[in-house]
Design a protein around this motif. Structure first.
Motif, mmCIF file in Angstrom:
data_model
loop_
_atom_site.group_PDB
_atom_site.id
_atom_site.type_symbol
_atom_site.label_atom_id
_atom_site.label_comp_id
_atom_site.label_asym_id
_atom_site.label_seq_id
_atom_site.Cartn_x
_atom_site.Cartn_y
_atom_site.Cartn_z
ATOM 1 N N PHE A 23 0.846 -1.188 0.000
ATOM 2 C CA PHE A 23 0.000 0.000 0.000
ATOM 3 C C PHE A 23 0.880 1.235 0.000
ATOM 4 O O PHE A 23 2.053 1.187 0.369
ATOM 5 N N GLU A 24 0.284 2.348 -0.422
ATOM 6 C CA GLU A 24 1.013 3.612 -0.503
ATOM 7 C C GLU A 24 1.118 4.292 0.857
ATOM 8 O O GLU A 24 2.159 4.798 1.234
ATOM 9 N N LYS A 25 0.000 4.323 1.578
ATOM 10 C CA LYS A 25 0.009 4.905 2.919
ATOM 11 C C LYS A 25 -1.048 4.215 3.768
ATOM 12 O O LYS A 25 -1.916 3.512 3.258
ATOM 13 N N GLY A 38 -10.466 -0.199 23.352
ATOM 14 C CA GLY A 38 -11.142 0.643 22.380
ATOM 15 C C GLY A 38 -11.270 -0.023 21.037
ATOM 16 O O GLY A 38 -11.254 -1.259 20.929
ATOM 17 N N THR A 39 -11.405 0.815 20.003
ATOM 18 C CA THR A 39 -11.498 0.313 18.635
ATOM 19 C C THR A 39 -10.481 1.050 17.767
ATOM 20 O O THR A 39 -10.170 2.215 18.001
ATOM 21 N N ALA A 40 -9.979 0.343 16.780
ATOM 22 C CA ALA A 40 -9.020 0.907 15.833
ATOM 23 C C ALA A 40 -9.593 0.785 14.434
ATOM 24 O O ALA A 40 -10.087 -0.282 14.048
ATOM 25 N N THR A 41 -9.542 1.871 13.697
ATOM 26 C CA THR A 41 -9.907 1.875 12.285
ATOM 27 C C THR A 41 -8.621 2.123 11.513
ATOM 28 O O THR A 41 -7.964 3.147 11.702
ATOM 29 N N ILE A 42 -8.282 1.161 10.666
ATOM 30 C CA ILE A 42 -7.053 1.264 9.887
ATOM 31 C C ILE A 42 -7.447 1.297 8.415
ATOM 32 O O ILE A 42 -8.179 0.421 7.946
ATOM 33 N N THR A 43 -6.960 2.303 7.708
ATOM 34 C CA THR A 43 -7.265 2.451 6.292
ATOM 35 C C THR A 43 -5.971 2.363 5.501
ATOM 36 O O THR A 43 -5.003 3.056 5.807
ATOM 37 N N PHE A 44 -5.980 1.477 4.512
ATOM 38 C CA PHE A 44 -4.835 1.268 3.623
ATOM 39 C C PHE A 44 -5.172 1.897 2.276
ATOM 40 O O PHE A 44 -6.211 1.593 1.695
ATOM 41 N N TYR A 45 -4.293 2.741 1.777
ATOM 42 C CA TYR A 45 -4.553 3.475 0.542
ATOM 43 C C TYR A 45 -3.713 2.939 -0.619
ATOM 44 O O TYR A 45 -2.533 2.660 -0.453
ATOM 45 N N ASN A 46 -4.366 2.828 -1.773
ATOM 46 C CA ASN A 46 -3.720 2.440 -3.020
ATOM 47 C C ASN A 46 -3.067 1.059 -2.918
ATOM 48 O O ASN A 46 -1.854 0.912 -3.079
ATOM 49 N N LEU A 47 -3.894 0.058 -2.673
ATOM 50 C CA LEU A 47 -3.428 -1.323 -2.583
ATOM 51 C C LEU A 47 -2.972 -1.809 -3.953
ATOM 52 O O LEU A 47 -3.662 -1.612 -4.956
ATOM 53 N N LYS A 48 -1.808 -2.451 -3.966
ATOM 54 C CA LYS A 48 -1.250 -3.002 -5.206
ATOM 55 C C LYS A 48 -0.549 -4.320 -4.882
ATOM 56 O O LYS A 48 -0.395 -4.683 -3.725
#
Length: 179
Positions: A23-25, A38-48
């Protein structure tokens, strides 16, 4: 001697010709319920995919679209890491494939090894890691880079660039079909 040389060649080929999803970021949005949970939200951008061969690329697509996105096996594996997945999805944005996972945790250490100590949360990374943004304070030394939040924060956020070179990567976005 020939067997040892062949084994080394097989190991080298399997290492270099094995695909991997990159991923890019990545961004983290951690909402604390208590000091440690708690809770964690993880977002992966531009998967390749960095797969070179067709077989490895197909394996990457299978891993992403079926194992990571849909399988119960992945959810069970994450439970073993004390990450209780409540949501996971892939989505397109500007023709780039992104992914998001949300999970609950009962110990902040299970989120990228963030530590809570003496009234502060902190994440320590390599000094070469690129922190794009955070709502904490970034401290840098020659040996490490650290993001610090005081205990008044109930929402810890940070975003980092991947250290993967974005060359010769294969797009996964064209293979994504929304359900």
């Amino acid at each position: 001697m020939k067997i040892k040389a062949s084994l080394v060649i097989v190991i080298i080929f399997s290492f270099f010709f094995q695909g991997c999803i990159v991923f890019e970021k990545v961004s983290y949005d951690i909402k604390l319920k208590t000091q440690n949970t708690g809770t964690a939200t993880i977002t992966f951008y531009n998967l390749k995919s960095d797969a070179i061969g067709k077989k490895e690329f197909e394996e990457d697509k299978e891993a992403l679209f079926n194992y990571l996105l849909k399988s119960e096996e992945f959810v069970e594996q994450m439970k073993l890491e004390n990450k209780n997945i409540s949501s996971r999805k892939l989505f397109l944005s500007a023709d780039k494939l992104n992914g998001e996972v949300i999970y609950g945790f009962d110990n902040i250490n299970h989120v990228e090894n963030i530590l809570y100590q003496d009234g502060f949360y902190f994440l320590t990374v390599n000094p070469t890691d690129s922190i794009i943004s955070t709502n904490g304070v970034v401290m840098t030394s020659g040996e490490f880079k650290r993001i610090v939040w005081d205990s008044s924060f109930r929402n810890l956020k940070f975003e980092m660039l991947s250290d993967i070179k974005q060359i010769n990567l294969r797009e996964l976005a064209p293979f994504y079909k929304e359900n």
